[in-house]
Design a protein around this motif. Structure first.
Motif, short mmCIF file in Angstrom:
data_model
loop_
_atom_site.label_atom_id
_atom_site.label_comp_id
_atom_site.label_asym_id
_atom_site.label_seq_id
_atom_site.Cartn_x
_atom_site.Cartn_y
_atom_site.Cartn_z
N GLU A 1 49.42 46.86 52.43
CA GLU A 1 48.59 45.81 51.84
C GLU A 1 49.42 44.94 50.89
O GLU A 1 49.32 43.72 50.92
N LEU A 2 50.24 45.59 50.10
CA LEU A 2 51.07 44.87 49.14
C LEU A 2 52.05 43.94 49.84
O LEU A 2 52.19 42.78 49.46
N ALA A 3 52.71 44.43 50.87
CA ALA A 3 53.67 43.60 51.61
C ALA A 3 52.96 42.40 52.24
O ALA A 3 53.46 41.27 52.19
N LEU B 1 48.30 41.03 60.61
CA LEU B 1 49.33 42.03 60.35
C LEU B 1 48.76 43.26 59.63
O LEU B 1 49.16 44.39 59.91
N THR B 2 47.83 43.03 58.74
CA THR B 2 47.20 44.16 58.04
C THR B 2 46.38 44.99 59.02
O THR B 2 46.39 46.22 58.94
N LYS B 3 45.71 44.35 59.95
CA LYS B 3 44.96 45.08 60.97
C LYS B 3 45.91 45.91 61.83
O LYS B 3 45.58 47.03 62.22
N GLU B 4 47.08 45.36 62.12
CA GLU B 4 48.05 46.04 62.97
C GLU B 4 48.69 47.24 62.26
O GLU B 4 48.87 48.30 62.86
N PHE B 5 49.04 47.08 60.99
CA PHE B 5 49.81 48.11 60.30
C PHE B 5 49.04 48.90 59.25
O PHE B 5 49.47 49.98 58.85
N GLY B 6 47.95 48.35 58.75
CA GLY B 6 47.23 48.98 57.65
C GLY B 6 46.15 49.94 58.12
O GLY B 6 45.97 50.17 59.31
N GLN C 1 40.30 49.65 56.96
CA GLN C 1 39.60 48.73 56.06
C GLN C 1 40.54 47.85 55.23
O GLN C 1 40.08 47.04 54.44
N SER C 2 41.84 48.01 55.40
CA SER C 2 42.81 47.25 54.59
C SER C 2 42.63 45.75 54.71
O SER C 2 42.75 45.02 53.72
N PHE C 3 42.33 45.28 55.91
CA PHE C 3 42.22 43.83 56.10
C PHE C 3 41.10 43.24 55.25
O PHE C 3 41.18 42.09 54.81
#
Length: 145
Positions: A86-88, A115-120, A123-125
């Motif tokens: 999330e931070l990145a 990108l957050t959906k892909e890597f996080g 619920q990060s997105f």
């Protein structure tokens, strides 16, 4: 003969690599020149814009204090409580919102969410979207006038 990826795809992949490299940097704190050099050796940049990748990494790391100051505005928790992914994603997006006025804010937010959906986490997105939705009107006043 394979077709060269579009500028949009090259930029997306540059952001993708930047997110991953910043995730790595979160743990290693390597100088950005070393990080950039290593990534360009170890990854396929025929599918990513190497210049934009460099701009993002150097820009985020050299402007980190400014980015974190902006991040604190809408934040309802400590920066240390944000996951590294999330931070990145937020760091790249905030850098682009401040310093890459050639990229529309909607593109910046959409890229961060993808990108957050892909890597996080699942619920990060939602968290990233909430932060960027609050920051975009502050950092891109002209696009909201």
């Amino acid at each position: 003969m394979s077709k060269k990826p579009s500028r949009q795809v090259l930029r997306h992949n540059a952001r993708r690599y930047a997110l991953q490299a910043l995730y790595q940097w979160h743990y290693t704190q390597d100088p950005y020149a070393v990080l950039i050099s290593d990534w360009k050796i170890e990854h396929d940049f025929s599918v990513a814009d190497p210049e934009y990748f460099t701009i993002l990494i150097e820009g985020v790391i050299t402007n980190l204090a400014e980015i974190q100051t902006q991040l604190m505005i809408p934040l309802n928790r400590k920066i240390s409580d944000i996951t590294p992914i999330e931070l990145a994603a937020l760091q790249v997006a905030i850098y682009e919102l401040i310093h890459r006025l050639d990229v529309p804010y909607k593109v910046v937010i959409n890229e961060a969410l993808e990108l957050t959906k892909e890597f996080g986490s699942d619920q990060s997105f939602k968290f990233v979207n909430g932060v960027l939705d609050k920051l975009a009107p502050i950092l891109r006043k002209t696009e909201f006038s």
